[in-house]
Design a protein around this motif. Sequence first.
Motif, PDB file in Angstrom:
ATOM      1  N   ILE A  32       0.595  -0.456  -0.085  1.00  0.00           N
ATOM      2  CA  ILE A  32      -0.057  -0.076  -0.055  1.00  0.00           C
ATOM      3  C   ILE A  32       0.723   1.723  -0.101  1.00  0.00           C
ATOM      4  O   ILE A  32       1.596   1.438   0.833  1.00  0.00           O
ATOM      5  CB  ILE A  32      -0.814   0.251   1.345  1.00  0.00           C
ATOM      6  CG1 ILE A  32      -2.263  -1.311   0.776  1.00  0.00           C
ATOM      7  CG2 ILE A  32      -1.452   1.258   1.240  1.00  0.00           C
ATOM      8  CD1 ILE A  32      -2.808  -1.257   2.399  1.00  0.00           C
ATOM      9  N   VAL A  33       0.145   1.816  -1.175  1.00  0.00           N
ATOM     10  CA  VAL A  33       1.842   3.700  -1.006  1.00  0.00           C
ATOM     11  C   VAL A  33       0.489   4.387   0.206  1.00  0.00           C
ATOM     12  O   VAL A  33      -1.342   4.771   0.331  1.00  0.00           O
ATOM     13  CB  VAL A  33       0.965   3.975  -2.108  1.00  0.00           C
ATOM     14  CG1 VAL A  33       2.171   5.433  -2.314  1.00  0.00           C
ATOM     15  CG2 VAL A  33       1.518   3.235  -3.719  1.00  0.00           C
ATOM     16  N   PRO A  35       0.651   8.345   2.231  1.00  0.00           N
ATOM     17  CA  PRO A  35       1.538   9.547   2.575  1.00  0.00           C
ATOM     18  C   PRO A  35       2.436   9.790   3.531  1.00  0.00           C
ATOM     19  O   PRO A  35       2.744   9.087   4.304  1.00  0.00           O
ATOM     20  CB  PRO A  35       0.737  10.811   2.681  1.00  0.00           C
ATOM     21  CG  PRO A  35      -0.636  10.201   2.525  1.00  0.00           C
ATOM     22  CD  PRO A  35      -0.816   8.182   2.509  1.00  0.00           C
ATOM     23  N   GLY A  39      -2.363  13.577   6.027  1.00  0.00           N
ATOM     24  CA  GLY A  39      -2.807  13.361   5.059  1.00  0.00           C
ATOM     25  C   GLY A  39      -3.808  12.662   4.202  1.00  0.00           C
ATOM     26  O   GLY A  39      -3.224  11.395   4.618  1.00  0.00           O
ATOM     27  N   ASP A  40      -4.876  12.863   3.418  1.00  0.00           N
ATOM     28  CA  ASP A  40      -5.820  11.588   2.834  1.00  0.00           C
ATOM     29  C   ASP A  40      -5.678  10.860   1.662  1.00  0.00           C
ATOM     30  O   ASP A  40      -5.598  10.478   1.163  1.00  0.00           O
ATOM     31  CB  ASP A  40      -6.829  12.165   3.322  1.00  0.00           C
ATOM     32  CG  ASP A  40      -7.656  12.288   4.971  1.00  0.00           C
ATOM     33  OD1 ASP A  40      -6.696  11.604   5.289  1.00  0.00           O
ATOM     34  OD2 ASP A  40      -8.315  12.780   4.922  1.00  0.00           O
ATOM     35  N   ILE A  42      -3.498  12.085  -2.023  1.00  0.00           N
ATOM     36  CA  ILE A  42      -2.189  10.602  -2.692  1.00  0.00           C
ATOM     37  C   ILE A  42      -2.143  11.269  -4.084  1.00  0.00           C
ATOM     38  O   ILE A  42      -2.830  11.044  -5.144  1.00  0.00           O
ATOM     39  CB  ILE A  42      -1.885   9.385  -2.596  1.00  0.00           C
ATOM     40  CG1 ILE A  42      -2.224   9.222  -1.581  1.00  0.00           C
ATOM     41  CG2 ILE A  42      -0.117   9.310  -3.636  1.00  0.00           C
ATOM     42  CD1 ILE A  42      -1.638   7.954  -1.046  1.00  0.00           C
ATOM     43  N   ALA A  43      -1.991  13.031  -4.248  1.00  0.00           N
ATOM     44  CA  ALA A  43      -1.506  13.437  -5.500  1.00  0.00           C
ATOM     45  C   ALA A  43      -0.146  13.754  -5.621  1.00  0.00           C
ATOM     46  O   ALA A  43       0.258  12.351  -5.577  1.00  0.00           O
ATOM     47  CB  ALA A  43      -1.712  14.855  -5.384  1.00  0.00           C
ATOM     48  N   TRP A  44      -0.014  13.650  -7.148  1.00  0.00           N
ATOM     49  CA  TRP A  44       0.444  13.219  -8.212  1.00  0.00           C
ATOM     50  C   TRP A  44       2.235  13.908  -7.581  1.00  0.00           C
ATOM     51  O   TRP A  44       3.095  13.168  -7.136  1.00  0.00           O
ATOM     52  CB  TRP A  44       0.849  13.659  -9.668  1.00  0.00           C
ATOM     53  CG  TRP A  44       0.635  15.258  -9.586  1.00  0.00           C
ATOM     54  CD1 TRP A  44      -0.334  16.226 -10.136  1.00  0.00           C
ATOM     55  CD2 TRP A  44       1.546  15.897  -9.678  1.00  0.00           C
ATOM     56  NE1 TRP A  44      -0.129  17.180 -10.108  1.00  0.00           N
ATOM     57  CE2 TRP A  44       1.757  17.349 -10.404  1.00  0.00           C
ATOM     58  CE3 TRP A  44       3.267  15.646  -9.916  1.00  0.00           C
ATOM     59  CZ2 TRP A  44       1.758  18.550 -10.659  1.00  0.00           C
ATOM     60  CZ3 TRP A  44       3.974  17.275  -9.577  1.00  0.00           C
ATOM     61  CH2 TRP A  44       3.238  18.201 -10.451  1.00  0.00           C
ATOM     62  N   TYR A  45       2.586  14.836  -6.403  1.00  0.00           N
ATOM     63  CA  TYR A  45       3.342  15.392  -6.430  1.00  0.00           C
ATOM     64  C   TYR A  45       3.572  15.259  -4.586  1.00  0.00           C
ATOM     65  O   TYR A  45       4.505  15.423  -4.559  1.00  0.00           O
ATOM     66  CB  TYR A  45       2.846  16.423  -6.024  1.00  0.00           C
ATOM     67  CG  TYR A  45       2.089  18.001  -5.477  1.00  0.00           C
ATOM     68  CD1 TYR A  45       2.039  17.612  -3.956  1.00  0.00           C
ATOM     69  CD2 TYR A  45       1.130  17.803  -6.368  1.00  0.00           C
ATOM     70  CE1 TYR A  45       0.808  18.443  -3.746  1.00  0.00           C
ATOM     71  CE2 TYR A  45      -0.170  18.044  -5.597  1.00  0.00           C
ATOM     72  CZ  TYR A  45      -0.270  18.994  -4.638  1.00  0.00           C
ATOM     73  OH  TYR A  45      -1.143  18.886  -4.159  1.00  0.00           O
ATOM     74  N   THR A  46       2.558  15.056  -3.835  1.00  0.00           N
ATOM     75  CA  THR A  46       2.563  14.219  -2.427  1.00  0.00           C
ATOM     76  C   THR A  46       3.857  13.257  -2.744  1.00  0.00           C
ATOM     77  O   THR A  46       3.887  12.146  -2.998  1.00  0.00           O
ATOM     78  CB  THR A  46       0.921  13.109  -2.256  1.00  0.00           C
ATOM     79  OG1 THR A  46       0.128  13.697  -2.371  1.00  0.00           O
ATOM     80  CG2 THR A  46       1.189  13.129  -0.618  1.00  0.00           C
ATOM     81  N   PRO A  47       4.654  13.583  -1.106  1.00  0.00           N
ATOM     82  CA  PRO A  47       5.796  12.669  -1.122  1.00  0.00           C
ATOM     83  C   PRO A  47       4.899  11.483  -0.245  1.00  0.00           C
ATOM     84  O   PRO A  47       4.325  11.102   0.741  1.00  0.00           O
ATOM     85  CB  PRO A  47       6.337  13.414   0.411  1.00  0.00           C
ATOM     86  CG  PRO A  47       6.041  14.654  -0.461  1.00  0.00           C
ATOM     87  CD  PRO A  47       5.334  14.762  -0.436  1.00  0.00           C
ATOM     88  N   THR A  48       5.780  10.215  -0.561  1.00  0.00           N
ATOM     89  CA  THR A  48       4.372   8.947  -0.246  1.00  0.00           C
ATOM     90  C   THR A  48       5.946   8.462   0.297  1.00  0.00           C
ATOM     91  O   THR A  48       7.771   8.189   0.616  1.00  0.00           O
ATOM     92  CB  THR A  48       4.407   8.408  -0.872  1.00  0.00           C
ATOM     93  OG1 THR A  48       4.681   8.157  -2.169  1.00  0.00           O
ATOM     94  CG2 THR A  48       2.550   8.845  -1.238  1.00  0.00           C
ATOM     95  N   VAL A  50       6.306   5.296  -1.064  1.00  0.00           N
ATOM     96  CA  VAL A  50       7.517   5.231  -2.723  1.00  0.00           C
ATOM     97  C   VAL A  50       7.960   6.462  -2.840  1.00  0.00           C
ATOM     98  O   VAL A  50       9.194   5.883  -2.715  1.00  0.00           O
ATOM     99  CB  VAL A  50       6.573   5.708  -3.972  1.00  0.00           C
ATOM    100  CG1 VAL A  50       6.698   4.851  -5.221  1.00  0.00           C
ATOM    101  CG2 VAL A  50       5.073   4.288  -3.847  1.00  0.00           C
ATOM    102  N   THR A  51       8.055   7.779  -2.162  1.00  0.00           N
ATOM    103  CA  THR A  51       9.356   8.337  -2.606  1.00  0.00           C
ATOM    104  C   THR A  51      10.812   8.098  -1.993  1.00  0.00           C
ATOM    105  O   THR A  51      11.334   8.271  -2.276  1.00  0.00           O
ATOM    106  CB  THR A  51       8.588   9.489  -2.239  1.00  0.00           C
ATOM    107  OG1 THR A  51       7.501  10.137  -2.814  1.00  0.00           O
ATOM    108  CG2 THR A  51       9.418  10.858  -2.404  1.00  0.00           C
ATOM    109  N   PHE A 129       9.376  -1.033   1.795  1.00  0.00           N
ATOM    110  CA  PHE A 129       8.728  -1.023   0.156  1.00  0.00           C
ATOM    111  C   PHE A 129       9.122  -0.942  -0.680  1.00  0.00           C
ATOM    112  O   PHE A 129       9.707  -0.362  -0.607  1.00  0.00           O
ATOM    113  CB  PHE A 129       7.613   0.336   0.651  1.00  0.00           C
ATOM    114  CG  PHE A 129       6.783   0.956  -0.513  1.00  0.00           C
ATOM    115  CD1 PHE A 129       5.606   0.267  -0.747  1.00  0.00           C
ATOM    116  CD2 PHE A 129       7.499   0.874  -1.982  1.00  0.00           C
ATOM    117  CE1 PHE A 129       4.502   0.663  -1.748  1.00  0.00           C
ATOM    118  CE2 PHE A 129       6.499   1.944  -2.745  1.00  0.00           C
ATOM    119  CZ  PHE A 129       4.919   0.864  -2.688  1.00  0.00           C
TER     120      PHE A 129
END
Lengths: 262, 74, 183
Positions: A32-33, A35, A39-40, A42-48, A50-51, A129
């Motif tokens: 699961i990805v 943030p 926060g709720d 996951i926009a294209w720029y959100t640090p997650t 994955v980041t 991850f």
Amino acid sequence: MASETTAAHGAAGAEHAAEGSSLVFHPMDQFIVKPLFGGDTIAWYTPTNVTLWLFFAVLAIIGLLVLSTSKRAIVPTRMQSIAELAYGFIYKMLEDICGKEGVKYFPYVMTLFMFIVTANFLGLIPTSFTTTSHFAVTIPLALAVFLTVTVLGFVKNGAGFLSLFWVSSAPLALRPILAIIELISYFVRPVSHSIRLAGNVMAGHAVIKVFAGFAAVAVISPVSVLAITAMYGLEVLVAFIQAYVFTILTCVYLKDALHPHH
Amino acid sequence: MEGDLAHIGAGLAAIGSGAAAIGVGNVAGNFLAGALRNPSAAASQTATLFIGIAFAEALGIFAFLVSLLLMFAV
Amino acid sequence: MATEPISEEVVGSCVDSHGSAIGMPQLCFDWFPNQIFWLVITLVVIFLVLSRVALPRIAAILAERQGTITNDLAAAEDLKAKAVEAEEAYNKALADARAEAQRIAAEARAEIQADLDDAIAKADAEIAAKAAESEKAIAEIRAGALESIQVVAKDVAAELVTALGGKADADAIAGAVEAQLKG
């Protein structure tokens, strides 16, 4: 298996509460990805996460290939010889398969290999991850290779690149049929290329997670621990071999672009 | 009912993993047989070995993927 | 199954209210833009780091090592050649010295031989001279002895004649003795 599937389906909350004491399998939850900073959305720029793990991969590569070689020692240190080994390994592979012209694309191939191998190994750290287990990561990688190879093939050979599909060594009557098959196999390449990597990595991690779920039962937990250990060993092997296979297939496709004639 | 059928399908699809295992074993076994007959040529063909294993393995992974899709995504 | 209702505090349509995945997280297309975006950034960074810093540096290190090894090998080759040369020179010097020594020894032997021959010749001559002298002396002595014998014989004869009561005539006795000695 029944309880596993219901849990994994993870449907309504009541269902979860009811099976709290029994075997609970969530083999896919590790993928699961989330943030990083709450926060709720996951926009294209959100640090997650994955980041985060991509960032760790970058750090690992910099540490391995840049910091370890900073002394430029003639007699290498341990880390420096690993860096040199990786360099020589990929360089030789590329040169063996693509010949001298292929050496130009060495940084590209090396980038792919180093990214995949570090991401795979970082994914083997417990609770980490695994970025390469996601199709969202491997499909762009495979598509990049596919597009590079196709564009390069047409730029280098013009229409001559199409002779890749025209098997001149086959009998004339068979050639159109073979051309169709070759064409299909050419377009299936990015699919198999990406799914092979993500599927292998995902499969291993999910299987480990399933065994970990069995560990909740006291009687079979020793078996489960042994099985996890064995799977982990296999996964270490797979982590390297899949990176190797991805890279070698990239080299093979690159060779098709440089020398399309059968 | 629909979900149960999907699970049965997932189990059937998982047979493909076993088939892929046979394929991978075939590739590796034949490589070993050839390598023992002509050890000097073995080193130059390891890349081919891994490509062959990867192709055989990929089909098993596809079967596994179908199984996963039936389990979790249908 | 992914179509089940989701409560409002859920992160997205792919995770249920307990934080578990609905379906395969790999197929959650809500997350794709995020993953692809960060992946592209990562790959660009890695590519730049590798192509600008790491790979040229490693290539330089490998080339330098190759150069060092080649140089060292060449130096070793040089030294080996020098050693061979030195050995040859040594052998030549040794052979020269041996020949010289033999020459000197032969010379010395010849000289000694000549000296020896000289000395032997001289000694022979001396010996011959001495022998001749000795012979002469012996002859003289013999002559002297004969004379003495004559005198002694004359004296003895005269005495004998006297003793026998004869009268010794000196000339007669001398003649008789000489006749006897010659006879």
